[in-house]
Design a protein around this motif. Structure first.
Motif, short mmCIF file in Angstrom:
data_model
loop_
_atom_site.label_atom_id
_atom_site.label_comp_id
_atom_site.label_asym_id
_atom_site.label_seq_id
_atom_site.Cartn_x
_atom_site.Cartn_y
_atom_site.Cartn_z
N MET A 1 75.83 -40.74 -21.77
CA MET A 1 75.63 -39.78 -20.72
C MET A 1 75.46 -40.53 -19.41
SD MET A 1 72.79 -36.73 -20.52
CE MET A 1 73.76 -35.46 -21.31
N ALA A 2 75.99 -40.00 -18.35
CA ALA A 2 75.95 -40.64 -17.05
C ALA A 2 74.53 -40.72 -16.52
CB ALA A 2 76.83 -39.86 -16.08
N HIS A 3 74.35 -41.62 -15.55
CA HIS A 3 73.06 -41.77 -14.87
C HIS A 3 72.63 -40.43 -14.29
CE1 HIS A 3 69.87 -43.50 -12.50
NE2 HIS A 3 70.41 -42.98 -11.41
N LYS A 4 71.38 -40.08 -14.49
CA LYS A 4 70.86 -38.82 -13.99
C LYS A 4 70.33 -39.00 -12.58
CE LYS A 4 71.60 -36.33 -17.50
NZ LYS A 4 72.89 -35.75 -17.45
N THR A 5 70.76 -38.16 -11.66
CA THR A 5 70.24 -38.16 -10.30
C THR A 5 69.37 -36.93 -10.13
OG1 THR A 5 72.07 -36.88 -9.41
CG2 THR A 5 72.34 -39.29 -9.45
N VAL A 6 68.64 -36.89 -9.02
CA VAL A 6 67.83 -35.72 -8.72
C VAL A 6 68.72 -34.49 -8.60
CG1 VAL A 6 66.37 -34.66 -6.96
CG2 VAL A 6 65.95 -37.01 -7.66
N THR A 7 69.88 -34.66 -7.96
CA THR A 7 70.79 -33.53 -7.75
C THR A 7 71.27 -32.96 -9.07
OG1 THR A 7 71.51 -34.43 -5.63
CG2 THR A 7 72.93 -32.79 -6.65
N ASN A 8 71.77 -33.82 -9.98
CA ASN A 8 72.28 -33.23 -11.22
C ASN A 8 71.15 -32.82 -12.16
OD1 ASN A 8 71.77 -35.79 -12.31
ND2 ASN A 8 73.92 -36.22 -12.74
N THR A 9 69.97 -33.40 -12.05
CA THR A 9 68.83 -32.91 -12.82
C THR A 9 68.46 -31.50 -12.37
OG1 THR A 9 67.99 -35.15 -13.23
CG2 THR A 9 66.42 -33.33 -13.47
N CYS A 10 68.41 -31.27 -11.06
CA CYS A 10 68.11 -29.93 -10.54
C CYS A 10 69.19 -28.94 -10.96
CB CYS A 10 67.96 -29.96 -9.03
SG CYS A 10 66.42 -30.73 -8.49
N GLU A 11 70.43 -29.38 -10.95
CA GLU A 11 71.53 -28.51 -11.38
C GLU A 11 71.39 -28.14 -12.85
OE1 GLU A 11 76.36 -28.74 -11.82
OE2 GLU A 11 75.43 -29.85 -10.19
N ILE A 12 71.04 -29.12 -13.68
CA ILE A 12 70.84 -28.85 -15.10
C ILE A 12 69.68 -27.87 -15.29
CG2 ILE A 12 70.10 -29.89 -17.31
CD1 ILE A 12 71.69 -32.44 -16.37
N ILE A 13 68.61 -28.04 -14.54
CA ILE A 13 67.47 -27.13 -14.64
C ILE A 13 67.88 -25.72 -14.22
CG2 ILE A 13 65.18 -26.59 -13.72
CD1 ILE A 13 64.70 -29.68 -13.61
#
Length: 125
Positions: free
Chosen positions: A1-13
């Protein structure tokens, strides 16, 4: 899985909030339509959705903070509740399933998960 950023973590949430809201509506529709053909065991697997994959990534990379641990437990609870509701529907207990979705353990689990996800999103943003 790719590195998690704040942006994609918020998108996942965000996606998790929507997806788990939709899950409740799908179960409710199945109960009202008396659709007994639900894949009951599939609802129990909390690892298949985006939130489950995020939690797995955090665990694998030793990045589980207290909020992530809370969300993980609530997420598992919600999928357990969804499996229980699906079992009620599959066995023809439609009114009980609707009650469970409205005011029972499923409703409580869904509300708790949504609240925790909302707090988590604010913390990581």
């Amino acid at each position: 899985m790719a590195h998690k950023t704040v942006t994609n973590t918020c998108e996942i949430i965000n996606n998790a909030i929507v997806a788990h809201f939709v899950l409740g509506h799908q179960l409710r529709a199945a109960a009202y339509e008396e659709n007994r053909g639900l894949p009951v065991r599939a609802y129990k697997n909390s690892q298949k959705c985006g939130l489950g994959k995020l939690i797995a990534f955090l665990k694998e990379n030793d990045q589980m903070d207290e909020r992530a641990k809370q969300v993980d437990g609530l997420h598992i609870d919600l999928h357990d509740a969804a499996c229980g509701v699906a079992a009620l529907i599959a066995t023809g207990h439609f009114d009980e399933a609707i009650d469970e979705l409205s005011t029972g353990y499923y409703a409580e689990a869904a509300a708790a998960l949504t609240k925790a996800l909302s707090h988590w999103k604010m913390e990581v943003a």
